[in-house]
Write a protein that holds these residues in place. Structure first.
Motif, mmCIF file in Angstrom:
data_model
loop_
_atom_site.group_PDB
_atom_site.id
_atom_site.type_symbol
_atom_site.label_atom_id
_atom_site.label_comp_id
_atom_site.label_asym_id
_atom_site.label_seq_id
_atom_site.Cartn_x
_atom_site.Cartn_y
_atom_site.Cartn_z
ATOM 1 N N THR A 1 33.098 28.472 18.055
ATOM 2 C CA THR A 1 32.457 29.636 18.694
ATOM 3 C C THR A 1 33.712 30.037 19.481
ATOM 4 O O THR A 1 34.296 29.488 19.924
ATOM 5 C CB THR A 1 31.162 29.611 19.104
ATOM 6 O OG1 THR A 1 31.130 28.457 20.233
ATOM 7 C CG2 THR A 1 29.992 29.009 18.326
ATOM 8 N N PHE A 2 33.409 31.609 19.832
ATOM 9 C CA PHE A 2 34.459 31.939 20.958
ATOM 10 C C PHE A 2 33.957 31.316 22.275
ATOM 11 O O PHE A 2 32.906 31.515 22.554
ATOM 12 C CB PHE A 2 34.476 33.491 20.738
ATOM 13 C CG PHE A 2 35.374 33.875 21.736
ATOM 14 C CD1 PHE A 2 36.718 34.327 21.063
ATOM 15 C CD2 PHE A 2 35.169 34.508 23.048
ATOM 16 C CE1 PHE A 2 37.775 34.965 22.055
ATOM 17 C CE2 PHE A 2 36.062 35.152 23.718
ATOM 18 C CZ PHE A 2 37.318 35.175 23.371
ATOM 19 N N PRO A 3 34.959 31.038 23.123
ATOM 20 C CA PRO A 3 34.879 30.497 24.102
ATOM 21 C C PRO A 3 33.798 31.435 25.319
ATOM 22 O O PRO A 3 34.155 32.586 25.058
ATOM 23 C CB PRO A 3 36.089 30.320 24.951
ATOM 24 C CG PRO A 3 36.979 30.289 23.879
ATOM 25 C CD PRO A 3 36.484 31.075 22.726
ATOM 26 N N ASP B 1 33.885 37.774 35.274
ATOM 27 C CA ASP B 1 34.370 37.624 36.997
ATOM 28 C C ASP B 1 35.303 36.531 36.900
ATOM 29 O O ASP B 1 36.107 36.485 37.865
ATOM 30 C CB ASP B 1 33.026 37.025 37.746
ATOM 31 C CG ASP B 1 32.106 38.404 37.899
ATOM 32 O OD1 ASP B 1 32.387 39.373 37.928
ATOM 33 O OD2 ASP B 1 31.246 38.114 38.139
ATOM 34 N N SER B 2 35.287 35.610 35.887
ATOM 35 C CA SER B 2 36.290 34.344 36.099
ATOM 36 C C SER B 2 37.643 34.785 35.391
ATOM 37 O O SER B 2 38.673 34.081 35.775
ATOM 38 C CB SER B 2 35.874 33.291 35.349
ATOM 39 O OG SER B 2 35.793 33.527 33.717
ATOM 40 N N ALA C 1 37.681 48.130 33.432
ATOM 41 C CA ALA C 1 36.346 47.524 33.409
ATOM 42 C C ALA C 1 35.656 47.247 32.166
ATOM 43 O O ALA C 1 35.041 45.932 31.755
ATOM 44 C CB ALA C 1 35.410 48.051 34.415
ATOM 45 N N SER C 2 35.919 48.055 31.126
ATOM 46 C CA SER C 2 34.987 47.827 29.719
ATOM 47 C C SER C 2 35.826 46.860 29.118
ATOM 48 O O SER C 2 35.135 45.849 28.483
ATOM 49 C CB SER C 2 35.277 49.049 29.137
ATOM 50 O OG SER C 2 36.593 49.529 28.833
ATOM 51 N N ALA C 3 37.193 46.498 29.309
ATOM 52 C CA ALA C 3 37.642 45.291 28.500
ATOM 53 C C ALA C 3 37.388 44.169 29.221
ATOM 54 O O ALA C 3 37.196 43.310 28.287
ATOM 55 C CB ALA C 3 39.415 45.716 28.813
ATOM 56 N N GLY D 1 33.575 39.177 28.287
ATOM 57 C CA GLY D 1 32.522 38.490 28.642
ATOM 58 C C GLY D 1 31.543 38.546 27.725
ATOM 59 O O GLY D 1 30.546 37.402 27.823
ATOM 60 N N SER D 2 31.360 39.259 26.934
ATOM 61 C CA SER D 2 30.186 39.314 25.699
ATOM 62 C C SER D 2 30.705 39.192 24.641
ATOM 63 O O SER D 2 30.089 39.296 23.384
ATOM 64 C CB SER D 2 29.540 40.797 25.838
ATOM 65 O OG SER D 2 30.332 41.876 25.618
ATOM 66 N N LEU D 3 31.786 38.875 24.160
ATOM 67 C CA LEU D 3 32.366 38.658 22.938
ATOM 68 C C LEU D 3 32.023 37.441 22.339
ATOM 69 O O LEU D 3 31.692 36.319 22.800
ATOM 70 C CB LEU D 3 34.154 38.612 23.102
ATOM 71 C CG LEU D 3 35.026 38.575 21.754
ATOM 72 C CD1 LEU D 3 34.619 40.052 21.277
ATOM 73 C CD2 LEU D 3 36.364 38.454 22.117
ATOM 74 N N TYR D 4 31.830 37.689 20.884
ATOM 75 C CA TYR D 4 31.373 36.493 20.089
ATOM 76 C C TYR D 4 31.638 36.771 18.641
ATOM 77 O O TYR D 4 32.031 38.021 18.277
ATOM 78 C CB TYR D 4 29.770 36.513 20.000
ATOM 79 C CG TYR D 4 29.013 37.810 19.451
ATOM 80 C CD1 TYR D 4 28.334 37.663 18.416
ATOM 81 C CD2 TYR D 4 28.783 38.621 20.350
ATOM 82 C CE1 TYR D 4 28.019 38.719 17.757
ATOM 83 C CE2 TYR D 4 28.018 39.791 19.904
ATOM 84 C CZ TYR D 4 27.644 39.828 18.674
ATOM 85 O OH TYR D 4 26.761 41.068 18.188
ATOM 86 N N TYR D 5 31.623 35.931 17.753
ATOM 87 C CA TYR D 5 32.314 36.124 16.307
ATOM 88 C C TYR D 5 30.796 36.555 15.640
ATOM 89 O O TYR D 5 29.751 35.991 15.701
ATOM 90 C CB TYR D 5 32.615 34.770 15.678
ATOM 91 C CG TYR D 5 33.940 34.227 16.246
ATOM 92 C CD1 TYR D 5 35.001 34.894 16.649
ATOM 93 C CD2 TYR D 5 33.890 32.695 16.681
ATOM 94 C CE1 TYR D 5 36.112 34.437 17.404
ATOM 95 C CE2 TYR D 5 35.086 32.121 17.097
ATOM 96 C CZ TYR D 5 36.137 32.914 17.400
ATOM 97 O OH TYR D 5 37.260 32.441 18.056
#
Length: 224
Positions: A65-67, A72-73, A94-96, A101-105
């Motif tokens: 899965t994507f990490p 914020d990190s 900020a959108s990037a 932060g919410s990215l997933y496969y």
């Protein structure tokens, strides 16, 4: 059964393997012709086995899965395309940061791709480099200790007659110190974004041969 429509192999706890070869469907009974372990004996079985075992293999594949990376990190975020490399700003872009932060496969494509050109990943359209600071496991306990110390501060100030005021004579609060970290402590993730399809974009992580899909909205958030 010379060209089975489905071949199912089952291995039990003792290592014994049984192979079911499923052939054509009988038009009258709706059952399927089947033989076991390549013998010449042909049986009829219900359609349930074939229907249960007919699926896209990647719907049950055990792939990575994507990490998990909180926005914020992230300390450094760059995006490279045909025009060059751009370092993104946490406020202006900020959108990037939110997209990471919410990215997933959204789906799995290939667990061991040998030809990345099929997905445009031999020459990626975008290369996203993420450097972030992983949260330490003891962070929660440190936060608890900090909170406990802050609740005791008023009592200490009272005992000293309020002499521990840190605002100074002018009444101005002291400036917060900037966050410091060692570059060597950062974790780097490189995401290659290839061709687009109706389902999104093909992607892979640096050092991996697995190919996945992410949504077009996620790519837009990272590159626009």
């Amino acid at each position: 059964l010379d060209e089975p429509v489905n071949t199912i192999s089952i291995t039990d706890s003792e290592g014994n393997e049984t192979t079911f070869e499923i052939g054509d469907q009988n038009g009258t009974s709706s059952e399927y012709y089947c033989r076991l372990n390549g013998t010449n004996q042909v049986y009829m079985i219900s359609s349930s086995l074939d229907s249960m075992m007919s699926f896209d293999i990647y719907t049950v594949a055990d792939m990575s899965t994507f990490p998990e990376i909180s926005s914020d990190s992230i300390k450094e975020l760059t995006v490279e395309d045909a025009e060059g490399t751009k370092t993104l700003d946490k406020e202006e872009n900020a959108s990037a940061f939110s997209a990471i932060g919410s990215l997933y496969y959204t789906s799995q494509v290939d667990y061991n791709c040998e030809d990345m050109s099929k997905y445009g990943l031999d020459e990626p359209a975008y290369t996203v480099t993420i450097k972030y600071l992983e949260e330490a496991e003891e962070e929660s306990s440190e936060s608890a200790e900090s909170a406990e110390t802050s609740t005791q501060a008023p009592d200490a100030a009272a005992e000293s007659g309020g002499a521990s005021d840190e605002t100074g004579e002018s009444g101005e609060a002291l400036e917060e110190t900037e966050e410091t970290y060692d570059e060597a402590d950062l974790t780097t993730v490189v995401l290659y974004i290839g061709s687009a399809s109706d389902s999104g974009y093909y992607v892979r992580l640096d050092g991996s041969n697995e190919v996945h899909m992410i949504s077009s909205d996620a790519v837009a958030g990272l590159t626009e």
